[in-house]
Design a protein around this motif. Sequence first.
Motif, PDB file in Angstrom:
ATOM      1  N   MET A 187       0.816  -1.189   0.000  1.00 50.78           N
ATOM      2  CA  MET A 187       0.000   0.000   0.000  1.00 50.78           C
ATOM      3  C   MET A 187       0.861   1.254   0.000  1.00 50.78           C
ATOM      4  N   THR A 188       2.043   1.198   0.595  1.00 54.97           N
ATOM      5  CA  THR A 188       2.896   2.390   0.637  1.00 54.97           C
ATOM      6  C   THR A 188       3.303   2.834  -0.759  1.00 54.97           C
TER       7      THR A 188
ATOM      8  N   ALA B 236       7.046   1.525   7.005  1.00 55.35           N
ATOM      9  CA  ALA B 236       6.218   2.115   5.948  1.00 55.35           C
ATOM     10  C   ALA B 236       6.270   3.642   6.021  1.00 55.35           C
ATOM     11  N   PHE B 237       6.108   4.186   7.211  1.00 58.50           N
ATOM     12  CA  PHE B 237       6.178   5.637   7.381  1.00 58.50           C
ATOM     13  C   PHE B 237       7.593   6.149   7.111  1.00 58.50           C
ATOM     14  N   MET B 238       8.589   5.380   7.520  1.00 56.52           N
ATOM     15  CA  MET B 238       9.974   5.779   7.262  1.00 56.52           C
ATOM     16  C   MET B 238      10.246   5.842   5.767  1.00 56.52           C
ATOM     17  N   TYR B 239       9.713   4.885   5.025  1.00 64.39           N
ATOM     18  CA  TYR B 239       9.860   4.858   3.570  1.00 64.39           C
ATOM     19  C   TYR B 239       9.204   6.090   2.950  1.00 64.39           C
ATOM     20  N   LEU B 240       7.959   6.374   3.346  1.00 60.10           N
ATOM     21  CA  LEU B 240       7.241   7.510   2.790  1.00 60.10           C
ATOM     22  C   LEU B 240       7.881   8.841   3.165  1.00 60.10           C
ATOM     23  N   ALA B 241       8.482   8.902   4.354  1.00 57.83           N
ATOM     24  CA  ALA B 241       9.135  10.127   4.810  1.00 57.83           C
ATOM     25  C   ALA B 241      10.567  10.238   4.302  1.00 57.83           C
ATOM     26  N   GLN B 242      11.006   9.254   3.540  1.00 62.54           N
ATOM     27  CA  GLN B 242      12.364   9.225   3.005  1.00 62.54           C
ATOM     28  C   GLN B 242      13.402   9.329   4.117  1.00 62.54           C
ATOM     29  N   MET B 243      13.112   8.642   5.206  1.00 60.45           N
ATOM     30  CA  MET B 243      13.979   8.583   6.391  1.00 60.45           C
ATOM     31  C   MET B 243      14.115   9.933   7.090  1.00 60.45           C
ATOM     32  N   ARG B 244      13.270  10.866   6.770  1.00 64.01           N
ATOM     33  CA  ARG B 244      13.268  12.150   7.482  1.00 64.01           C
ATOM     34  C   ARG B 244      12.274  12.033   8.618  1.00 64.01           C
ATOM     35  N   ARG B 245      12.330  12.952   9.556  1.00 65.68           N
ATOM     36  CA  ARG B 245      11.492  12.870  10.750  1.00 65.68           C
ATOM     37  C   ARG B 245      10.798  14.189  11.042  1.00 65.68           C
ATOM     38  N   PRO B 246       9.720  14.483  10.316  1.00 66.24           N
ATOM     39  CA  PRO B 246       8.992  15.713  10.636  1.00 66.24           C
ATOM     40  C   PRO B 246       8.355  15.588  12.022  1.00 66.24           C
ATOM     41  N   ASP B 247       8.408  16.665  12.784  1.00 63.48           N
ATOM     42  CA  ASP B 247       7.797  16.600  14.114  1.00 63.48           C
ATOM     43  C   ASP B 247       6.294  16.836  14.010  1.00 63.48           C
TER      44      ASP B 247
ATOM     45  N   LEU C 258       1.904  15.012   2.525  1.00 63.13           N
ATOM     46  CA  LEU C 258       0.659  14.419   2.033  1.00 63.13           C
ATOM     47  C   LEU C 258       0.732  12.890   2.052  1.00 63.13           C
ATOM     48  N   LYS C 259       1.867  12.335   1.667  1.00 61.03           N
ATOM     49  CA  LYS C 259       2.029  10.880   1.700  1.00 61.03           C
ATOM     50  C   LYS C 259       1.837  10.355   3.118  1.00 61.03           C
ATOM     51  N   LEU C 260       2.442  11.038   4.080  1.00 58.61           N
ATOM     52  CA  LEU C 260       2.316  10.604   5.470  1.00 58.61           C
ATOM     53  C   LEU C 260       0.875  10.711   5.954  1.00 58.61           C
ATOM     54  N   LEU C 261       0.224  11.818   5.637  1.00 58.83           N
ATOM     55  CA  LEU C 261      -1.161  12.010   6.067  1.00 58.83           C
ATOM     56  C   LEU C 261      -2.082  10.970   5.438  1.00 58.83           C
ATOM     57  N   PHE C 262      -1.982  10.780   4.130  1.00 54.74           N
ATOM     58  CA  PHE C 262      -2.891   9.867   3.444  1.00 54.74           C
ATOM     59  C   PHE C 262      -2.649   8.419   3.857  1.00 54.74           C
ATOM     60  N   TYR C 263      -1.395   8.044   4.027  1.00 49.50           N
ATOM     61  CA  TYR C 263      -1.115   6.691   4.510  1.00 49.50           C
ATOM     62  C   TYR C 263      -1.627   6.539   5.942  1.00 49.50           C
ATOM     63  N   GLY C 264      -1.441   7.560   6.748  1.00 47.75           N
ATOM     64  CA  GLY C 264      -1.965   7.535   8.111  1.00 47.75           C
ATOM     65  C   GLY C 264      -3.481   7.401   8.126  1.00 47.75           C
ATOM     66  N   TYR C 265      -4.167   8.165   7.276  1.00 45.55           N
ATOM     67  CA  TYR C 265      -5.625   8.053   7.198  1.00 45.55           C
ATOM     68  C   TYR C 265      -6.034   6.645   6.799  1.00 45.55           C
TER      69      TYR C 265
ATOM     70  N   GLY D 203      -1.173  13.750  14.603  1.00 45.38           N
ATOM     71  CA  GLY D 203       0.136  14.238  14.187  1.00 45.38           C
ATOM     72  C   GLY D 203       1.257  13.651  15.028  1.00 45.38           C
ATOM     73  N   ARG D 204       1.013  13.503  16.312  1.00 43.39           N
ATOM     74  CA  ARG D 204       2.032  12.910  17.193  1.00 43.39           C
ATOM     75  C   ARG D 204       2.296  11.449  16.843  1.00 43.39           C
ATOM     76  N   ARG D 205       1.238  10.710  16.557  1.00 42.19           N
ATOM     77  CA  ARG D 205       1.407   9.300  16.209  1.00 42.19           C
ATOM     78  C   ARG D 205       2.105   9.143  14.858  1.00 42.19           C
ATOM     79  N   ILE D 206       1.793  10.022  13.916  1.00 44.43           N
ATOM     80  CA  ILE D 206       2.472   9.975  12.611  1.00 44.43           C
ATOM     81  C   ILE D 206       3.959  10.281  12.799  1.00 44.43           C
ATOM     82  N   ALA D 207       4.263  11.299  13.596  1.00 47.47           N
ATOM     83  CA  ALA D 207       5.667  11.660  13.849  1.00 47.47           C
ATOM     84  C   ALA D 207       6.412  10.502  14.511  1.00 47.47           C
ATOM     85  N   ARG D 208       5.782   9.842  15.482  1.00 46.55           N
ATOM     86  CA  ARG D 208       6.412   8.687  16.130  1.00 46.55           C
ATOM     87  C   ARG D 208       6.606   7.546  15.144  1.00 46.55           C
ATOM     88  N   ALA D 209       5.615   7.351  14.276  1.00 48.10           N
ATOM     89  CA  ALA D 209       5.699   6.269  13.295  1.00 48.10           C
ATOM     90  C   ALA D 209       6.852   6.495  12.319  1.00 48.10           C
ATOM     91  N   CYS D 210       7.195   7.759  12.065  1.00 49.45           N
ATOM     92  CA  CYS D 210       8.321   8.058  11.173  1.00 49.45           C
ATOM     93  C   CYS D 210       9.653   7.634  11.778  1.00 49.45           C
TER      94      CYS D 210
END
Length: 101
Positions: free
Chosen positions: A1-2, A61-72, A35-42, A49-56
């Motif tokens: 799905m990612t 899957a979130f790490m892949y979508l975030a390209q190994m970056r960590r938005p807070d 947007l990738k993080l939000l839509f995958y999270g949805y 937002g906190r759970r998405i940030a932790r998931a990164c």
Amino acid sequence: MTSVVSEIVGGLDTFGIEAKYSPRGQNTYHPKLILKLLFYGYATGVRSGRRIARACESDTAFMYLAQMRRPDFRTINDFRKNHTAGIEEHLKEMVRICREL
């Protein structure tokens, strides 16, 4: 799905959101990345937002979508607050594309 989320969001025209950013100033996360993080999270039930940030930091899957970056969480929540209309339109477009697939 990612990979589906990544491909669809990668093909979206996000110029309306990108135009709101100044070329000067601090580096930002590209709107498509958030947007990738939000839509995958949805899609997976991770809406906070906190759970998405932790998931990164811990979910591959979130790490892949975030390209190994960590938005807070503030970055994620501010993006969601500042671009509500654009996010809604892109989400509708994404659902339409998924239905066609």
